[in-house]
Design an enzyme around this catalytic site. Sequence first.
Site, PDB file in Angstrom:
ATOM      1  N   ASP A  19      32.237  72.952  24.228  1.00  0.00           N
ATOM      2  CA  ASP A  19      32.255  71.599  24.141  1.00  0.00           C
ATOM      3  C   ASP A  19      34.107  71.567  22.972  1.00  0.00           C
ATOM      4  OD1 ASP A  19      30.091  70.974  24.936  1.00  0.00           O
ATOM      5  OD2 ASP A  19      29.290  69.717  23.276  1.00  0.00           O
ATOM      6  N   ARG A 101      32.065  68.149   6.102  1.00  0.00           N
ATOM      7  CA  ARG A 101      32.634  66.972   6.417  1.00  0.00           C
ATOM      8  C   ARG A 101      34.043  67.030   5.974  1.00  0.00           C
ATOM      9  NH1 ARG A 101      31.000  69.503  10.908  1.00  0.00           N
ATOM     10  NH2 ARG A 101      29.278  67.841  11.370  1.00  0.00           N
ATOM     11  N   ASP A 130      29.272  61.934  11.649  1.00  0.00           N
ATOM     12  CA  ASP A 130      30.073  62.590  11.731  1.00  0.00           C
ATOM     13  C   ASP A 130      31.536  62.124  11.929  1.00  0.00           C
ATOM     14  OD1 ASP A 130      28.692  65.033  10.308  1.00  0.00           O
ATOM     15  OD2 ASP A 130      27.922  65.315  12.152  1.00  0.00           O
TER      16      ASP A 130
END
Lengths: 407, 407, 407, 407
Positions: A19, A101, A130
Amino acid sequence: MTDKSDIKKVVLAYSGGLDTSVILKWLQVTYDCEVVTFTADLGQGEELEPARHKAKLMGLPDENIYIDDLREEFVRDFVFPMMRANARYEGDYLLGTSIARPLISKRLIEIARETGADAIAHGATGKGNDQVRFELSAYALDPDIRVIAPWREWDLTSRTALIAWAESHQIPVPKDKRGESPFSVDANLLHTSSEGKVLEDPWEETPDYVYSRTVDPEDAPDKPEYVEIGFEKGDGVSLNGEAMSPATLLTALNELGRKHGIGRLDLVENRFVGMKSRGMYETPGGTIYAAAHRGIEQITLDRGAAHLKDELMPKYAELIYNGFWFAPEREMLQAAIDLSQQKVTGTVRLKLYKGGVHLVGRKSPLSLYSEKHVTFEDDAGAYDQKDAAGFIHLNALRLKLLAKQGG
Amino acid sequence: MTDKSDIKKVVLAYSGGLDTSVILKWLQVTYDCEVVTFTADLGQGEELEPARHKAKLMGLPDENIYIDDLREEFVRDFVFPMMRANARYEGDYLLGTSIARPLISKRLIEIARETGADAIAHGATGKGNDQVRFELSAYALDPDIRVIAPWREWDLTSRTALIAWAESHQIPVPKDKRGESPFSVDANLLHTSSEGKVLEDPWEETPDYVYSRTVDPEDAPDKPEYVEIGFEKGDGVSLNGEAMSPATLLTALNELGRKHGIGRLDLVENRFVGMKSRGMYETPGGTIYAAAHRGIEQITLDRGAAHLKDELMPKYAELIYNGFWFAPEREMLQAAIDLSQQKVTGTVRLKLYKGGVHLVGRKSPLSLYSEKHVTFEDDAGAYDQKDAAGFIHLNALRLKLLAKQGG
Amino acid sequence: MTDKSDIKKVVLAYSGGLDTSVILKWLQVTYDCEVVTFTADLGQGEELEPARHKAKLMGLPDENIYIDDLREEFVRDFVFPMMRANARYEGDYLLGTSIARPLISKRLIEIARETGADAIAHGATGKGNDQVRFELSAYALDPDIRVIAPWREWDLTSRTALIAWAESHQIPVPKDKRGESPFSVDANLLHTSSEGKVLEDPWEETPDYVYSRTVDPEDAPDKPEYVEIGFEKGDGVSLNGEAMSPATLLTALNELGRKHGIGRLDLVENRFVGMKSRGMYETPGGTIYAAAHRGIEQITLDRGAAHLKDELMPKYAELIYNGFWFAPEREMLQAAIDLSQQKVTGTVRLKLYKGGVHLVGRKSPLSLYSEKHVTFEDDAGAYDQKDAAGFIHLNALRLKLLAKQGG
Amino acid sequence: MTDKSDIKKVVLAYSGGLDTSVILKWLQVTYDCEVVTFTADLGQGEELEPARHKAKLMGLPDENIYIDDLREEFVRDFVFPMMRANARYEGDYLLGTSIARPLISKRLIEIARETGADAIAHGATGKGNDQVRFELSAYALDPDIRVIAPWREWDLTSRTALIAWAESHQIPVPKDKRGESPFSVDANLLHTSSEGKVLEDPWEETPDYVYSRTVDPEDAPDKPEYVEIGFEKGDGVSLNGEAMSPATLLTALNELGRKHGIGRLDLVENRFVGMKSRGMYETPGGTIYAAAHRGIEQITLDRGAAHLKDELMPKYAELIYNGFWFAPEREMLQAAIDLSQQKVTGTVRLKLYKGGVHLVGRKSPLSLYSEKHVTFEDDAGAYDQKDAAGFIHLNALRLKLLAKQGG
């Protein structure tokens, strides 16, 4: 969509997987810009060098490829401060994805500054938390940064479309990525989360193959194992008497948790973006650590401090979950919490068995527990039971007046 | 000390055990007053008729002996409302002792009114929380009631003195009560608590003989057992599809919990009277029930409601722990919590294994979980990912302005 | 932008002014849809029949024109419940605009259902809070409703463009609307707010001509005026002994407030959409009412209830400010607050003078104030001062243990 | 009662007035102990040398007489930190008495250590909050200190008895102290409080002669006066451009407040010991300062920080009111609050008029107010109004799902 003509250089949070490789190429093609990749070792348990190799294959020069081992920083500056708060989102979730994150965004911004990039990019979708966490952190650290979120911009809305695009752009597609993945995974030193696909029906039990970090409790050892965790000023510093750095300690606890099947959680949670989602979390070492931290606080933390912490915790956890790590209100709560931890020092004893963590003992040179005061035996005058009558009478006074209020 | 000449009749919370038998006699001797005994079946698992017999032996007429089965009222009006709040004191304690006290006080006051008594008496010591809970509840319900707490008044401060006094007043002392009990116990349908003596060193693991309500997890079945609990409007109503009354359901869950070693808790907690104490709690059915309630809320409770509940919970639990069940602030919180439960209806599936309760599934006709919104697949327009950009930009705006604040 | 082809009929919140007249026409032109206008009398002090006349001029049939007097509903079901909470946003703002929006949305949705409309439209800009309040309320009441917010859709971004568009579409433009308005105004029975333009520099004092609801305190009467407000169960029911409906009472207090220059507030506040704005509020009657409500609570509300209300208030006020009136967490808080008001009954005496509201007396048949307990004189045993020693000792115990903690 | 034989030396909080002079003698007579007096200048506006003279007359040597000017410490370390929190107890009370008590206890303990005293004594009664505040502070600072509270110990329960005792022990009784005082007063640089006697009926307006620190607003100047207060990092540092120390600034504001009749408050409040009391407070400078602090925060404090502060404030104020200044939970809250103040720097402009403080302007080099973002005019792209649609849609999502929940 971001105005394309302005973007000259982008720092991409890059895993090396399909991805983010597609994103790398898509950025090059779509924005006609230079790309810098950033791959972090947060303890996710994957080799990072393949990411370097793939980035090179996409034409990136060495100086545009950043690979950092952030494990100690992650545990020391993010996981441990959060654990001081006994943070759990919606009663149970230990925030394993949420807490990673802001650190990634912090490095993305630092690298953007170092490389003169004007944007960052990430591979989070438009439905999840996210994206919010990455972007709020980034904007808080650099209000002028541009953020590119390809999943919200492109039209590769199906797996088939993504793979077709990859192939048409000479991106190698591993065989096992051709079909749909049965669920989506995020991992770091604190936890592994899985969601989507086979987990989407919250009535169906999570299939066994989803778990990757822990043995099934039924397959765990038939004998319990005792461990002792040492704390200083609210942070773990040793395991069974051996001093350890933060990441070393968490790694060792992960191994213990894996062995005993500890830290599996099946949760339906409320996302910041408004819908409920079902996730499966494995937080082996974190679950042990959290129990130990509560244990050492039991004897070293004053009631007023402990209850204030408990009252503040849900808001603190929500802030982290929602992506507000770098917001002033999180920092204010952290200041309050950290102040409380100055004497949270001592040792906790835990029994690990078949998926369970059982606190069985705690001791501290700074213990507030006073056997003298609590004993049923003669306490040599430490406590005058007659004081309790006055205490009760004055606590009852307003209730008595209320009972006579009439009306 | 209470002015003795005013007391004509006292209602005593009477277990039939040695301590409250001594109190019964001591009240007769010291206050020269009539005594009414009240013995409640709260599910503590003891025969109550012996209490009647003993009271008669102390000279009480039939009409002065009250023995009530309060199990359904206890679970329906106290345990379940508390469970709606997901209440845990100091992170872990399910408040099994705390929640029983207001009900006992309520009956003491009712009986005092029925019998024309001017005082009530209880056997709680001057060091603990129970005296506070009994008395705050009593004063809230009858501001003119007199409360006699013999342990704060008399000089029987050692076991030896108590037994000597008993014998000198013709109270039979069972052989096994002659020595010191190794720990002190309180039990009801929700839990059994043990504290004192052998438990007073918080570093020492609780000895096996302290446990009475659960098997050792190591001795629990080697195969997990699945159960399904049905909820309506926030309260449990069925087990494995069979409708049950509140007390019946909790009794059945207790049996399951006992079998699988569920609900043991070793805790050092902060008492309202100011010191820390170490307790061992067994809450087998309550632990299962609490996990199930969280589970059904996950899919039926809105985020705003759920987070408000989590923020209010620590205060709510503290109020119950401290004895303020009948205070207006507890009632206000209850009103808020109860309103949230109107659609908390559905079924939860749990796996019980070796001391652990694992939530594995939940379903509801009123589920808020929307597979359509959360899916990674094509969602047919249920959710526009581009909305997330605006959402993030406006949430970030204040953080961006802050990052430019200077100073 | 909303997909135009789907919209057949729109209910527009219509004031009859230039801006909403332009919107009315723009909806007709842009969406080629039927328009229903809704004009509410919320006590803003304007004639409503001109709005009917203008709507007819734009071609609307009688049955598409709704004009409702909502003043009693506004005060009874929105203002008074909010006042029970003593709600103030950011310490000072009495939420006069915020509290009117959900009622307008409620009627818009009701009318949409009555008329079979598939959308509603409002004239709030994309920078403010009102768009959020209108739309969150609307979606909460009808999740399938479409909302058209022309200010976020069209390109009439300057006053000149708006007026040109109006003239090119045969909408009469009053002479005094041709130039820029020096500030923007919202009014209802509770307050008038002004913001923008001349108020945009927060260091500059608000010019006198901005005020419309109150005399300058310097021009107010030189003698104070005393008023008495009667309360029942937390709501105002009379003024100077005369029973009044909610809206009548607030109207009368507004007149008193106007006369004495009461309720002006110059505030820089934080909008939900992320920036700070400066507003000037006039809340004459509401300021008097709020002081009176606090006053009656002082003698009728228990400390536990009062302190819980104070702790919950900031969140409650924030929810209303942010547009979450119809969210479950606001309703939960309201349930808690309303429960507390059952005995908030009595009379408050206030002195009004030169911009100030001074509470000078309060009395109640349900007063909790006990002169007997508080007196410095002999209290005939109502309070035993020796109880205070025990009360202090047990409150101090944890602090003493802490002082000995070492470390 | 404290065991008399143990007490060798007592430090007495001594005002020099009749009551504490009686206590001084009573301590000498009752405990047969040495007395050390401590008299603090907290800005109460009384000469302190007479206290020295009187103490000498009672036989105290010079080294047993402590007279300290604590005004700067009081404002800098107690009043200003509290003001950073915008603390108000029960909505209105600026905590003028509460905040002085911990400082007095701190000095009492320091002097006890310096002089080798084993006890302290104070003149607060057994019905009030001050005994609690003195004693909790003392025990937190020295867990082994003994505290003597004569009003809870002796039998001088009427004014007549007190005066008779004074005369029989050769303590001069001023003529004006022979009768009952019409009310009781406490004063320091922050405020003067009056309670009791003529104030005991909460329906009766406070008589004019009770006020001592402010002119009647009706007698205040007919023209408003403008003042500018400068702040740095949350604390006041200048008045009208002139730099001032904390106590100097508060003194100057007191004079302004006195002149304009500012800061009178008539309150029925809830005491920690359980009953309601009615007090009249005058806080002239503090009322001005509090308004100014809110004003500077409006433009320099982020919304997240500001709202968190508002949520924490009621608990913080309650802790100070109840005497828990030296408790860890107050210190934790202070740490959070103080962190928020780092950029609370700038200047506030206020209009003082006839009892009112009106904020009219604020400016700061660190202002977060962005005219560019908020303007109704063209904002050159600072804010994209279309972002609001996404923001609203995602905030509405859970409400929409809820509206479809059924049930």
